[in-house]
Write a protein that holds these residues in place. Sequence first.
Motif, PDB file in Angstrom:
ATOM      1  N   SER A 157       0.818  -1.212   0.000  1.00 29.54           N
ATOM      2  CA  SER A 157       0.000   0.000   0.000  1.00 29.54           C
ATOM      3  C   SER A 157       0.847   1.257   0.000  1.00 29.54           C
ATOM      4  O   SER A 157       0.353   2.347  -0.323  1.00 29.54           O
ATOM      5  N   CYS A 158       2.133   1.129   0.340  1.00 25.21           N
ATOM      6  CA  CYS A 158       3.038   2.284   0.373  1.00 25.21           C
ATOM      7  C   CYS A 158       3.890   2.404  -0.880  1.00 25.21           C
ATOM      8  O   CYS A 158       4.649   3.361  -1.030  1.00 25.21           O
ATOM      9  N   ARG A 159       3.749   1.434  -1.770  1.00 25.66           N
ATOM     10  CA  ARG A 159       4.672   1.327  -2.899  1.00 25.66           C
ATOM     11  C   ARG A 159       4.749   2.612  -3.723  1.00 25.66           C
ATOM     12  O   ARG A 159       5.823   3.052  -4.131  1.00 25.66           O
ATOM     13  N   SER A 160       3.611   3.254  -3.961  1.00 29.35           N
ATOM     14  CA  SER A 160       3.610   4.441  -4.826  1.00 29.35           C
ATOM     15  C   SER A 160       4.062   5.696  -4.088  1.00 29.35           C
ATOM     16  O   SER A 160       4.267   6.729  -4.717  1.00 29.35           O
ATOM     17  N   PHE A 161       4.237   5.607  -2.759  1.00 29.72           N
ATOM     18  CA  PHE A 161       4.629   6.781  -1.982  1.00 29.72           C
ATOM     19  C   PHE A 161       6.075   6.735  -1.486  1.00 29.72           C
ATOM     20  O   PHE A 161       6.679   7.781  -1.273  1.00 29.72           O
ATOM     21  N   GLN A 162       6.630   5.549  -1.318  1.00 28.38           N
ATOM     22  CA  GLN A 162       7.915   5.459  -0.629  1.00 28.38           C
ATOM     23  C   GLN A 162       9.076   6.044  -1.421  1.00 28.38           C
ATOM     24  O   GLN A 162      10.118   6.364  -0.841  1.00 28.38           O
ATOM     25  N   TYR A 163       8.902   6.207  -2.749  1.00 27.18           N
ATOM     26  CA  TYR A 163       9.971   6.787  -3.550  1.00 27.18           C
ATOM     27  C   TYR A 163       9.735   8.270  -3.843  1.00 27.18           C
ATOM     28  O   TYR A 163      10.536   8.900  -4.513  1.00 27.18           O
TER      29      TYR A 163
END
Length: 194
Positions: A157-163
Amino acid sequence: MGFDCVTVNVPCCGEYVSGDGVVIHEFDTGLLVVILDVLGHGEQAAKTAREMEAFIEDICSTDVVWLMEKVHARFLSTQGAAMTIVFFDRTTHTLHGVAIGNTLLRRCGEEWQSYFAQPGVVGELLPTLKMFSDTFKDGDTFLLTTDGIKENIDPESCRSFQYHSLDSFTHFLTTNFDKAYDDSTVIAVRYYYD
């Protein structure tokens, strides 16, 4: 080469001060990061948290075991705290840390990694400290959280935000994984090499 850091601290619902604390201190050789969570919440917890922050700032050291032991000795007979202390050494690209209680350190990436924390309470019952160590590289992002942030964060769920920027990442985490009934703190640290 250096570090970007963003901190978000949200008091428990109904409170205006937080019993969580943060110390971030830059040395020539790297970055010391401390996250702490004084037991309970409200004014007394906040007072102890501010005293702990000031004490750590006064005696800052890259020796994380020594630092944890000093904090424990100074705050015996207080309500105590959970605490993680980690030093990111930019000269060797290694980190080393100690963690007591339910403050967490995670490395974000394709696979998320959590670093172990020992049971105990700083200022009440401190075990024989066991240090963890690891390496880091350009672009690595680390999260330190208190237990006001849910432990079971789903990395997918964090994949699109962590970068993205650390501001947007920490905002996403506190918006989606915050527990309203406790103080919550997130520290995001990213290493970069020019």
